[in-house]
Write a protein that holds these residues in place. Structure first.
Motif, mmCIF file in Angstrom:
data_model
loop_
_atom_site.group_PDB
_atom_site.id
_atom_site.type_symbol
_atom_site.label_atom_id
_atom_site.label_comp_id
_atom_site.label_asym_id
_atom_site.label_seq_id
_atom_site.Cartn_x
_atom_site.Cartn_y
_atom_site.Cartn_z
ATOM 1 N N LYS A 99 -85.413 41.084 -54.319
ATOM 2 C CA LYS A 99 -85.241 41.030 -52.856
ATOM 3 C C LYS A 99 -86.585 41.048 -52.131
ATOM 4 O O LYS A 99 -86.739 40.474 -51.065
ATOM 5 N N TYR A 100 -87.588 41.678 -52.742
ATOM 6 C CA TYR A 100 -88.906 41.764 -52.111
ATOM 7 C C TYR A 100 -89.651 40.433 -52.148
ATOM 8 O O TYR A 100 -90.536 40.200 -51.337
ATOM 9 N N ALA A 101 -89.306 39.564 -53.087
ATOM 10 C CA ALA A 101 -89.986 38.276 -53.210
ATOM 11 C C ALA A 101 -89.729 37.381 -52.007
ATOM 12 O O ALA A 101 -90.565 36.548 -51.657
ATOM 13 N N SER A 102 -88.589 37.553 -51.356
ATOM 14 C CA SER A 102 -88.265 36.720 -50.195
ATOM 15 C C SER A 102 -88.576 37.414 -48.867
ATOM 16 O O SER A 102 -88.367 36.830 -47.806
ATOM 17 N N MET A 103 -89.074 38.636 -48.922
ATOM 18 C CA MET A 103 -89.379 39.372 -47.690
ATOM 19 C C MET A 103 -90.776 39.020 -47.183
ATOM 20 O O MET A 103 -91.680 38.758 -47.975
ATOM 21 N N SER A 104 -90.930 39.042 -45.879
ATOM 22 C CA SER A 104 -92.254 38.840 -45.285
ATOM 23 C C SER A 104 -93.079 40.110 -45.470
ATOM 24 O O SER A 104 -92.531 41.183 -45.754
ATOM 25 N N THR A 105 -94.380 39.976 -45.282
ATOM 26 C CA THR A 105 -95.264 41.132 -45.356
ATOM 27 C C THR A 105 -94.802 42.206 -44.375
ATOM 28 O O THR A 105 -94.738 43.394 -44.727
ATOM 29 N N ALA A 106 -94.468 41.795 -43.159
ATOM 30 C CA ALA A 106 -94.016 42.753 -42.141
ATOM 31 C C ALA A 106 -92.735 43.459 -42.558
ATOM 32 O O ALA A 106 -92.571 44.661 -42.322
ATOM 33 N N ASP A 107 -91.816 42.726 -43.214
ATOM 34 C CA ASP A 107 -90.557 43.330 -43.670
ATOM 35 C C ASP A 107 -90.812 44.363 -44.766
ATOM 36 O O ASP A 107 -90.199 45.427 -44.782
ATOM 37 N N VAL A 108 -91.715 44.035 -45.700
ATOM 38 C CA VAL A 108 -92.055 44.986 -46.762
ATOM 39 C C VAL A 108 -92.715 46.221 -46.150
ATOM 40 O O VAL A 108 -92.365 47.361 -46.490
ATOM 41 N N GLU A 109 -93.642 46.011 -45.241
ATOM 42 C CA GLU A 109 -94.309 47.138 -44.580
ATOM 43 C C GLU A 109 -93.311 48.004 -43.822
ATOM 44 O O GLU A 109 -93.411 49.237 -43.839
ATOM 45 N N ALA A 110 -92.335 47.385 -43.179
ATOM 46 C CA ALA A 110 -91.302 48.138 -42.457
ATOM 47 C C ALA A 110 -90.458 48.966 -43.421
ATOM 48 O O ALA A 110 -90.119 50.120 -43.132
#
Length: 155
Positions: A129-140
């Motif tokens: 799921k993290y592979a499709s997340m944006s940097t901002a989404d991972v940081e959030a």
């Protein structure tokens, strides 16, 4: 690891359990496509359950938009490297070390026999799921998971 790391049978000793965990974490981030190569290192202190540090080296192979720091944070969200948690997650309290003692601890296919899990550190955790997340989404997600991270890791 120390010279006797894989000789003892006590899963609470981090020589063995942390080596398995590092393999498990590295395989998980690579399989999810977060990076192409990974090396994970953990350090502990006697009498302290939480790992003092985690180091994730990706050799510059991170997926675009991710950094080794963000991948480290993803690992912190999804894994608990306290010795007792590792023993439970990797089923290390089961009497199965005769199988791991022969023909290497790593690179074997995980399997179940008589209700026991063998080589569970070779079965990656699904982090795709993290592979499709944006940097901002991972940081959030890291920010939202801060309390959970602090219960498992020294930060």
């Amino acid at each position: 690891h120390g010279g006797g790391a894989f000789s003892g049978k006590d899963p609470t000793k981090v020589d063995r359990s942390a080596a398995y965990a590092c393999r498990w974490m590295a395989k998980s981030v690579v399989k999810a496509g977060l990076c192409k190569r990974a090396l994970v290192q953990l350090s502990y202190a006697i009498g302290v359950a939480k790992p003092l540090s985690i180091f994730v080296e990706t050799y510059g192979t991170e997926k675009e938009g991710l950094t080794a720091k963000l991948i480290t944070d993803i690992v912190k969200i999804n894994f608990d490297a306290r010795p007792g948690a590792l023993a439970q997650s990797l089923s290390l309290r089961e009497p199965k070390y005769n199988k791991t003692a022969a023909y290497c601890h790593f690179g074997r296919e995980p399997f179940e026999k008589d209700g026991m899990k063998f080589f569970s550190w070779e079965d990656p955790v699904d982090l795709v799921k993290y592979a499709s997340m944006s940097t901002a989404d991972v940081e959030a997600e890291v920010t939202a998971s801060k309390d959970a991270i602090l219960t498992k890791w020294v930060d």
